[in-house]
Design a protein around this motif. Structure first.
Motif, PDB file in Angstrom:
ATOM      1  N   LYS A   1       0.829  -1.207   0.000  1.00  0.00           N
ATOM      2  CA  LYS A   1       0.000   0.000   0.000  1.00  0.00           C
ATOM      3  C   LYS A   1       0.858   1.250   0.000  1.00  0.00           C
ATOM      4  O   LYS A   1       0.591   2.209  -0.733  1.00  0.00           O
ATOM      5  N   GLU A   2       1.923   1.231   0.820  1.00  0.00           N
ATOM      6  CA  GLU A   2       2.823   2.400   0.873  1.00  0.00           C
ATOM      7  C   GLU A   2       3.527   2.586  -0.462  1.00  0.00           C
ATOM      8  O   GLU A   2       3.705   3.716  -0.926  1.00  0.00           O
ATOM      9  N   SER A   3       3.909   1.468  -1.103  1.00  0.00           N
ATOM     10  CA  SER A   3       4.563   1.560  -2.413  1.00  0.00           C
ATOM     11  C   SER A   3       3.621   2.158  -3.453  1.00  0.00           C
ATOM     12  O   SER A   3       4.036   2.994  -4.264  1.00  0.00           O
ATOM     13  N   ARG A   4       2.349   1.746  -3.417  1.00  0.00           N
ATOM     14  CA  ARG A   4       1.377   2.304  -4.356  1.00  0.00           C
ATOM     15  C   ARG A   4       1.166   3.789  -4.123  1.00  0.00           C
ATOM     16  O   ARG A   4       1.038   4.568  -5.068  1.00  0.00           O
ATOM     17  N   ASN A   5       1.129   4.188  -2.834  1.00  0.00           N
ATOM     18  CA  ASN A   5       0.933   5.601  -2.517  1.00  0.00           C
ATOM     19  C   ASN A   5       2.086   6.465  -3.028  1.00  0.00           C
ATOM     20  O   ASN A   5       1.897   7.653  -3.306  1.00  0.00           O
ATOM     21  N   VAL A   6       3.282   5.861  -3.151  1.00  0.00           N
ATOM     22  CA  VAL A   6       4.448   6.611  -3.633  1.00  0.00           C
ATOM     23  C   VAL A   6       4.519   6.598  -5.157  1.00  0.00           C
ATOM     24  O   VAL A   6       4.700   7.633  -5.805  1.00  0.00           O
ATOM     25  N   TRP A   7       4.342   5.420  -5.747  1.00  0.00           N
ATOM     26  CA  TRP A   7       4.592   5.280  -7.179  1.00  0.00           C
ATOM     27  C   TRP A   7       3.445   5.761  -8.051  1.00  0.00           C
ATOM     28  O   TRP A   7       3.686   6.182  -9.192  1.00  0.00           O
TER      29      TRP A   7
END
Length: 291
Positions: A36-42
């Motif tokens: 989820k954190e990766s999606r929020n960044v990318w």
């Protein structure tokens, strides 16, 4: 004895199985949070690159019937930033000092006004409402007045940003200081806590999220006050350079000023957000981000 040993033997696989399940669930939760954190960044980064590609391919020019002199390509803006790096860096520091100084002064005055108003609930609410009316003053009317009062130097631009940011902090901080659950106040009264103790231990602590929210808004919007103030009377800064280059028709450098101002505002916004994460880790929003 043999029966007890047999029972313990039966329980051991069960407990180890439960431990493994808990470990797997924890691992899955960690992977889910990481994804989820990766999606929020990318996702925002991907959207930004897509926006730049469409811009570079002149898609927006075709959609809105724009010419290159009206909307330069990202490559032309990047080239202008590279060619005028020293000038843009110096002017960015000049405008940044006006913005940061004005935001800090305005936020400090607004916070002080909110604190005083919180000790005087009846008169304080009216005073905060009156202070909030400053937001209705057009900046194009405020800038010439401040330039007339403080001259064409840094002081006038700091004054403009201070007035712009003062009301936001005052309203937000006052709401945070007064939005305390009655049960908490009753508990403090049960411990015979005085007004200043209640303020320091309870009200101010619970108002910190609202204060940081106002700071983020001020840092993101304070750049507007600094740049608009430089439009009128100034010999340095991004606003002065932007106005000057538009008159000369040098749009790549003008857009360079806009891009740098946007990056400066976003960077300071995330700086305040980072400080907030360390200052109030107990807040629900911070715990949610951490999990």
């Amino acid at each position: 004895m043999k029966e007890m040993t047999a029972m313990n033997t039966e329980r051991a696989p069960v407990s180890s199985s439960l431990a493994r399940e808990a470990e797997v669930a924890k691992s899955n939760k960690t992977k889910s949070a990481s994804g989820k954190e990766s999606r929020n960044v990318w996702l925002p980064i991907g959207f930004g690159f897509l926006f730049l590609i469409l811009w570079q391919l002149k898609i927006f020019h075709k959609l809105f019937h724009l010419e290159l002199y009206q909307l330069p390509l990202p490559s032309a803006i990047a080239e202008a930033i590279h060619s005028n790096g020293d000038l843009l860096w110096n002017y960015s520091l000049y405008t940044g000092s006006e913005m940061i100084g004005g935001c800090l002064i305005g936020s400090a005055i607004g916070l002080l006004a909110a604190i005083i108003a919180s000790f005087l609930p009846k008169a304080g609410k009216g005073a905060i409402t009156l202070l909030a009316a400053l937001n209705a003053v057009p900046i194009v009317a405020l800038a010439p007045v401040m330039n007339n009062w403080f001259g064409d130097g840094v002081a006038s631009k700091i004054a403009i940003v201070s007035i712009m940011t003062m009301a936001t902090m005052a309203v937000s901080a006052y709401k945070g200081l007064r939005s305390v659950e009655p049960a908490y106040l009753e508990l403090m009264q049960a411990y015979a806590a005085g007004r200043f103790t209640v303020f320091a231990k309870l009200r101010f602590r619970l108002a910190l999220p609202a204060i940081f929210t106002a700071l983020k808004i001020n840092m993101a919007t304070g750049i507007i006050g600094a740049i608009v103030g430089e439009f009128f009377i100034s010999s340095r800064g991004l606003g002065f350079l932007l106005s000057d280059q538009i008159k000369l028709g040098n749009m790549p450098i003008a857009w360079s000023c806009i891009v740098i101002a946007a990056v400066l505002g976003i960077a300071l916004y995330y700086l305040i957000q980072l400080i907030e994460r360390f200052a109030i880790p107990w807040h629900a929003a911070q715990r949610k981000q951490a999990s």
